[in-house]
Design a protein around this motif. Sequence first.
Motif, PDB file in Angstrom:
ATOM      1  N   ALA A 128      -1.766 -11.394   2.927  1.00 36.02           N
ATOM      2  CA  ALA A 128      -1.350 -12.502   3.795  1.00 36.02           C
ATOM      3  C   ALA A 128      -1.024 -11.996   5.194  1.00 36.02           C
ATOM      4  N   MET A 129      -1.822 -11.035   5.648  1.00 34.62           N
ATOM      5  CA  MET A 129      -1.703 -10.515   7.006  1.00 34.62           C
ATOM      6  C   MET A 129      -2.977 -10.856   7.767  1.00 34.62           C
ATOM      7  N   ALA A 130      -2.847 -11.015   9.087  1.00 35.00           N
ATOM      8  CA  ALA A 130      -4.007 -11.372   9.899  1.00 35.00           C
ATOM      9  C   ALA A 130      -3.978 -10.602  11.213  1.00 35.00           C
ATOM     10  N   LEU A 131      -5.163 -10.392  11.770  1.00 34.19           N
ATOM     11  CA  LEU A 131      -5.296  -9.839  13.117  1.00 34.19           C
ATOM     12  C   LEU A 131      -5.918 -10.912  13.999  1.00 34.19           C
ATOM     13  N   ARG A 132      -5.142 -11.421  14.950  1.00 35.89           N
ATOM     14  CA  ARG A 132      -5.700 -12.393  15.888  1.00 35.89           C
ATOM     15  C   ARG A 132      -6.754 -11.702  16.749  1.00 35.89           C
ATOM     16  N   LEU A 133      -7.812 -12.431  17.020  1.00 37.88           N
ATOM     17  CA  LEU A 133      -8.922 -11.864  17.784  1.00 37.88           C
ATOM     18  C   LEU A 133      -9.173 -12.690  19.049  1.00 37.88           C
ATOM     19  N   PRO A 134      -9.559 -12.010  20.096  1.00 37.74           N
ATOM     20  CA  PRO A 134      -9.816 -10.567  20.196  1.00 37.74           C
ATOM     21  C   PRO A 134      -8.602  -9.750  20.606  1.00 37.74           C
TER      22      PRO A 134
END
Length: 506
Positions: A133-139
């Motif tokens: 339940a972790m995310a990397l916002r892009l860019p």
Amino acid sequence: MAHAHQKTDLHTVDFQVDPVVLELGQRFVDAGHELSLVGGPVRDLFLGRTSPDLDFTTDATPDQTVALIKKWADNFWEIGRAFGTIGMRKAGFQIEITTYRAEAYDPESRKPVVAFGSSLTDDLLRRDFTINAMALRLPSMELVDPFGGVRDLHASVLATPGAPEASFSDDPLRMMRAARFASQLGVAVRDDVRVAMTRMAERISIISAERVRDELVKLVCGRHPRVGIDLLVDTGLAEFVLPEVSALRLESDEHHRHKDVYQHSLQVLEQAAALETDSDGAVPGPDFVLRFAALMHDVGKPATRRFEPGGAVSFRHHDMVGAKLTTKRMKTLRFDNDTIKAVARLVELHMRFYGYGDAGWTDSAVRRYVTDAGPLLERLHRLTRSDVTTRNQRKADRLSFAYDDLESRIAALREQESLDAVRPDLNGAEIMALLDLKPGPVVGRAYKFLLEERMENGPLDPADAESRLRAWWAGQPEADAANASVSPESPASPADVESSPTEESK
């Protein structure tokens, strides 16, 4: 590769992602949408692993996603559109982009009811475990971790973003996934998750057999399969998924007159996995067939246990019974026929070796062992060796030396004979020509006879094989019938004499 440093209170991570990830993120942002790398790919960044499969989540609708990627992607598909997912390939990556969503299962249905959401945090809340339940916002490469996924990953703990009961109610398969992650990642399941799995175990029954099977295969092929299986059994999930394995616990009697068959089976599983070779070896690991056969090899024991006079315990024919139980369970889980046959055959053959060290085998017995194992021989070698869990070192050494000897004899016979494909010294066409037969059951019997001769005596030269075949044929009823009907030397019957004209009467 693109880099970004993300500082947390635990450590500094050097995220490295392929430029295609940033390029895709920029396309969405330029169009006024959000896009984040999410789930397993983010978790794997912390573990130093990479995958050709990338999962993204967005506030864009499926229609908007298609509009953004249809000219950019190498190709795309819309099979998951009903669930908000658009799939594509780009630069060797398989990519799925899913609209923020809330998903729940109807209590009596296998199919999810989908509702799209509008928040990344809400989307992460509905995911299975905090480490996913972790995310990397892009860019921008901003880490979004509202539920402590980094913390739990470093603590090797499996927890849910919300209440585990709510998570498992949404998708009961997540209980299987918990056991799978325990096997793959070596993580411990948090107490509240274990309690929820135990209370809700029966709910796994609404999940399709195919989905359960796929999770089971991943579990068995994980780095710590014993941990995953133990979790299934302890929580009661195995009662609905692998009840034959749960039943092995019943084999430990109060007088301890024989070993704990359940723990023995887990140890055999571990030992079999340890004997796998790498991709250049005879049994590349992880090998599901070998591992599952190791787990299931003794499942016939509960049905065959007998207490003999004097306190001994016997399990006669548990190998045959176990093979049948294994076949039935694997069919229920919708395994393909080839996998079912391979695993069941190993279960059936796992006892064949015992007694070799005491009585010794003829060359014929060695040939039969190799022939019966066929392409499974290397797996059978490993399963048989793994089945030794005794603490009696002298007994363990004796069995090991005996199997060393058996493998040496197999190697020696291989040097002398085509042992991997034992066939009669005459083929079907040659048999029919010699005996003047047409295709049919009799040819099959003749072929079987020559195969037995080959097993017992090794390779024969053609003349010897022909001589033995003719001797066998002379004793067959069909040979007598054929001789009676076609042989010119057969004496005529009285009726023939009376009804046939002689030269003098013509």
